[in-house]
Design a protein around this motif. Structure first.
Motif, mmCIF file in Angstrom:
data_model
loop_
_atom_site.group_PDB
_atom_site.id
_atom_site.type_symbol
_atom_site.label_atom_id
_atom_site.label_comp_id
_atom_site.label_asym_id
_atom_site.label_seq_id
_atom_site.Cartn_x
_atom_site.Cartn_y
_atom_site.Cartn_z
ATOM 1 N N ARG A 69 65.758 49.249 48.703
ATOM 2 C CA ARG A 69 65.623 50.672 48.412
ATOM 3 C C ARG A 69 66.853 51.415 48.906
ATOM 4 O O ARG A 69 67.622 50.900 49.723
ATOM 5 N N SER A 92 62.882 51.877 39.422
ATOM 6 C CA SER A 92 62.160 52.677 40.412
ATOM 7 C C SER A 92 60.969 51.865 40.911
ATOM 8 O O SER A 92 60.500 50.950 40.233
ATOM 9 N N ILE A 110 59.950 60.085 36.866
ATOM 10 C CA ILE A 110 60.405 59.372 38.062
ATOM 11 C C ILE A 110 61.660 58.612 37.686
ATOM 12 O O ILE A 110 61.652 57.754 36.788
ATOM 13 N N ALA A 142 64.182 55.713 42.671
ATOM 14 C CA ALA A 142 63.140 56.404 43.429
ATOM 15 C C ALA A 142 62.153 55.391 44.003
ATOM 16 O O ALA A 142 61.936 54.311 43.444
ATOM 17 N N TYR A 143 61.540 55.783 45.118
ATOM 18 C CA TYR A 143 60.533 54.958 45.781
ATOM 19 C C TYR A 143 59.333 55.861 46.056
ATOM 20 O O TYR A 143 59.450 56.842 46.795
ATOM 21 N N SER A 151 66.617 60.608 41.273
ATOM 22 C CA SER A 151 67.191 59.293 41.547
ATOM 23 C C SER A 151 67.356 59.073 43.042
ATOM 24 O O SER A 151 67.887 59.924 43.758
ATOM 25 N N CYS A 152 66.841 57.939 43.508
ATOM 26 C CA CYS A 152 66.929 57.474 44.898
ATOM 27 C C CYS A 152 66.051 58.248 45.880
ATOM 28 O O CYS A 152 66.074 57.949 47.082
#
Length: 282
Positions: free
Chosen positions: A40, A114, A128, A132-133, A148-149
């Protein structure tokens, strides 16, 4: 070489001369682990260089950017009336019933690369983005964006029209992080790598950016981004919209004030998010 070393090696090569097939094989392996949440863009950490319990994995961001460089435009249109086009390396995420994610019909898109954990609920339309998490039990409500992220914890509620900004570049910059059990009200915006610590409540309409100071009425403190630290909202803080006066004759003559977020109280272990917000607004 490790996967990390391979990603960094291909990222540093010129796009016109790298071995594209080999780079794509490495990227697809990278995206496999990204989709599973095993790698991640930021991780919890107490090591040197971490910020408020988090550290950036810049090589993961490099892997995502490598994917954009390697991808070619592809026609993903399901029919002649519904047309869309994107990079071949980032189609929609291949969700199935086994993922345990509830995606209600109505225009939601979850991009490949993601991670969306079991028991996440996504109301339409929501988006999403890659990197992304989104952890277990979180609600992504209608018209919400997870950029993003962005890293979103367990049991978070992102209310309708909430915008969680993406921070893909620069690769060393902290992405937006929302920790466990946070409630984010409708029409909020959380941008520029802000960190919202666990159990905080962000009232409807609050905007958090790197350039907006947050005034803590309880502790008598002001929180803002610095050169080495993003804006951090403390654990359990209840944040609402506020304003502050501007100095100067013209501003005083016209009663001008500007927007600023205000911490009005802190949650205790006995109050849920809705109760804490209601009490803070009385």
């Amino acid at each position: 070489m490790t996967l990390k070393e391979q990603i960094e090696d291909f990222f540093n090569q010129d796009s016109g001369s790298l071995d594209r097939d080999a780079a794509l094989r490495t990227f697809n392996e990278f995206k496999f682990f990204l989709n599973r949440g095993e790698i991640r863009a930021a991780d919890r950490s107490t090591e040197d260089g971490s910020v408020d319990g988090w550290s950036v994995n810049s090589w993961v961001k490099k892997g995502i950017l490598l994917g954009f460089r390697l991808g070619q435009m592809h026609d993903y249109s399901p029919n002649a009336q519904f047309r869309y086009f994107d990079k071949s390396t980032f189609p929609l995420k291949g969700l199935s019933l086994e993922h345990g994610v509830r995606v209600v019909p109505g225009g939601t898109s979850v991009r490949d690369g993601s991670f969306v954990a079991p028991n996440v609920v996504i109301m339409p339309p929501a988006y999403i983005n890659v990197g992304a998490y989104v952890d277990e039990g979180t609600m992504v409500d209608s018209h919400a964006l997870v950029g993003s992220c962005a890293q979103v914890g367990k049991r978070v509620h992102l209310s309708a029209a909430t915008q969680v900004g993406g921070v893909l570049e620069p690769v060393g910059a902290m992405p937006v992080i929302i920790e466990d059990d946070v409630m984010v009200g409708g029409n909020c915006g959380i941008y520029e790598g802000a960190i919202v610590k666990r159990r905080a409540v962000i009232g409807a309409g609050v905007i958090l950016t790197g350039s907006t100071p947050v005034y803590d009425l309880v502790r008598g403190a002001i929180y803002r981004r610095t050169a080495t630290r993003p804006l951090v909202i403390p654990e359990g803080a209840v944040v609402i919209q506020g304003s502050r006066h501007i100095d100067g004759d013209f501003a005083r003559q016209h009663h001008i004030a500007i927007y600023t977020p205000v911490i009005i109280k802190y949650r205790d272990e006995k109050t849920d998010a809705a109760t804490a917000l209601e009490e803070g607004l009385r």
